[in-house]
Design an enzyme around this catalytic site. Structure first.
Site, PDB file in Angstrom:
ATOM      1  CG  HIS A 100      -0.339  -0.297   2.519  1.00 38.65           C
ATOM      2  ND1 HIS A 100       0.008  -1.581   2.894  1.00 38.65           N
ATOM      3  CD2 HIS A 100       0.037   0.494   3.557  1.00 38.65           C
ATOM      4  CE1 HIS A 100       0.531  -1.566   4.105  1.00 38.65           C
ATOM      5  NE2 HIS A 100       0.580  -0.295   4.524  1.00 38.65           N
ATOM      6  CG  HIS A 102       1.067   4.996   4.124  1.00 40.84           C
ATOM      7  ND1 HIS A 102       0.140   4.993   5.147  1.00 40.84           N
ATOM      8  CD2 HIS A 102       1.744   3.820   4.218  1.00 40.84           C
ATOM      9  CE1 HIS A 102       0.269   3.866   5.850  1.00 40.84           C
ATOM     10  NE2 HIS A 102       1.232   3.137   5.305  1.00 40.84           N
TER      11      HIS A 102
HETATM   12  P1  AMP Z   1       1.533  -0.062   7.474  1.00 43.14           P
HETATM   13  O1  AMP Z   1       1.292  -1.524   7.173  1.00 43.14           O
HETATM   14  O2  AMP Z   1       2.316   0.149   8.733  1.00 43.14           O
HETATM   15  O3  AMP Z   1       2.122   0.680   6.305  1.00 43.14           O
HETATM   16  O4  AMP Z   1       0.152   0.636   7.741  1.00 43.14           O
HETATM   17  C1  AMP Z   1      -1.097   0.047   7.560  1.00 43.14           C
HETATM   18  C2  AMP Z   1      -2.106   1.142   7.523  1.00 43.14           C
HETATM   19  O5  AMP Z   1      -3.361   0.566   7.230  1.00 43.14           O
HETATM   20  C3  AMP Z   1      -2.258   1.924   8.828  1.00 43.14           C
HETATM   21  O6  AMP Z   1      -2.048   3.301   8.568  1.00 43.14           O
HETATM   22  C4  AMP Z   1      -3.693   1.621   9.264  1.00 43.14           C
HETATM   23  O7  AMP Z   1      -4.316   2.732   9.857  1.00 43.14           O
HETATM   24  C5  AMP Z   1      -4.350   1.247   7.948  1.00 43.14           C
HETATM   25  N1  AMP Z   1      -5.498   0.350   8.066  1.00 43.14           N
HETATM   26  C6  AMP Z   1      -5.535  -0.820   8.735  1.00 43.14           C
HETATM   27  N2  AMP Z   1      -6.756  -1.383   8.627  1.00 43.14           N
HETATM   28  C7  AMP Z   1      -7.503  -0.547   7.857  1.00 43.14           C
HETATM   29  C8  AMP Z   1      -8.847  -0.547   7.379  1.00 43.14           C
HETATM   30  N3  AMP Z   1      -9.686  -1.552   7.670  1.00 43.14           N
HETATM   31  N4  AMP Z   1      -9.258   0.471   6.606  1.00 43.14           N
HETATM   32  C9  AMP Z   1      -8.410   1.492   6.312  1.00 43.14           C
HETATM   33  N5  AMP Z   1      -7.152   1.562   6.737  1.00 43.14           N
HETATM   34  C10 AMP Z   1      -6.688   0.565   7.493  1.00 43.14           C
END
Ligand code: AMP
Ligand code: ZN
Length: 146
Positions: A100, A102
Site C-alpha cells: 500500500h 500512503h
Molecule cells: P503499514 O502496514 O504500517 O504501512 O500501515 C497500515 C495502515 O493501514 C495503517 O495506517 C492503518 O491505519 C491502515 N489500516 C488498517 N486497517 C484498515 C482498514 N480496515 N481500513 C483502512 N485503513 C486501514
C-alpha cells in the site's frame, strides 16, 4: 482456511472502506487511522506483500493511480503538499502484508518530519563506500535483467 488479509477483504467488499478510486488493478481508500485529513492508501487488487514482488503491470498501475490521485487528495483537504511512502517489509514498520502506498497530506507547521528522517545510520559513508554500493546494485540489476 486462513482469513484473508484486511485489504483483500476491502477489495472483496467484505469489509467497509471509504473508497476514493478504483480501476481493474488498483483500489484507493481512506486510512482508518489517518495521520492527517485525507490520508489515503493506494493498493493493488492482487495480494502481494512487498513492492519487489509486484508484477510490472501492477507496479505501473499503482504509480499511475498515484499520479492521478495525489493532486486531488491535496485539493480535497486544502493541503499544499503531501508525503508519499511505502512501508516495505516488517522491519520498516509494515503491519498489513499487502502493498500500500500512503499518501499523507502535509500542511505548513504540521510538525511532521521528512522521509529521510525515519532511519538514521548515524554516520556519513565515505565516497568509496558509496561507489561500492552503487556498483553492487548495478551488478545485481545486470544479473537479474540478463
Ligand atoms: P503499514 O502496514 O504500517 O504501512 O500501515 C497500515 C495502515 O493501514 C495503517 O495506517 C492503518 O491505519 C491502515 N489500516 C488498517 N486497517 C484498515 C482498514 N480496515 N481500513 C483502512 N485503513 C486501514
Ligand atoms: Zn491482501
Amino acid at each position: 482456511m486462513q482469513r484473508r488479509c484486511i485489504f483483500c477483504r476491502i477489495i472483496g467488499g467484505e469489509a467497509p472502506a471509504h473508497k476514493v478510486y478504483e480501476d481493474e488493478r488498483v483500489l484507493a481508500f481512506l486510512d482508518i487511522y489517518p495521520s492527517a485529513p485525507g490520508h489515503t492508501l493506494i493498493i493493488p487488487k492482487a495480494h502481494v506483500a512487498r513492492v519487489e514482488d509486484l508484477s510490472e503491470e501492477d507496479a505501473a498501475a499503482l504509480f499511475r493511480a498515484l499520479h492521478r490521485l495525489v493532486g486531488r487528495i491535496q485539493a480535497a483537504v486544502g493541503a499544499p503538499a503531501s508525503t508519499i511512502g511505502v512501508n516495505n517489509g516488517p522491519e520498516s514498520g509494515q503491519e498489513v502484508p499487502h502493498v500500500h502506498i500512503h499518501v499523507i497530506p502535509r500542511f505548513r507547521g504540521d510538525r511532521g518530519g521528512i522521509i529521510q528522517g525515519i532511519a538514521r545510520s548515524g554516520r556519513r559513508p565515505s565516497g568509496e563506500e558509496l561507489r561500492r554500493i552503487a556498483e553492487r546494485i548495478r551488478e545485481l540489476s545486470a544479473a537479474s535483467d540478463a
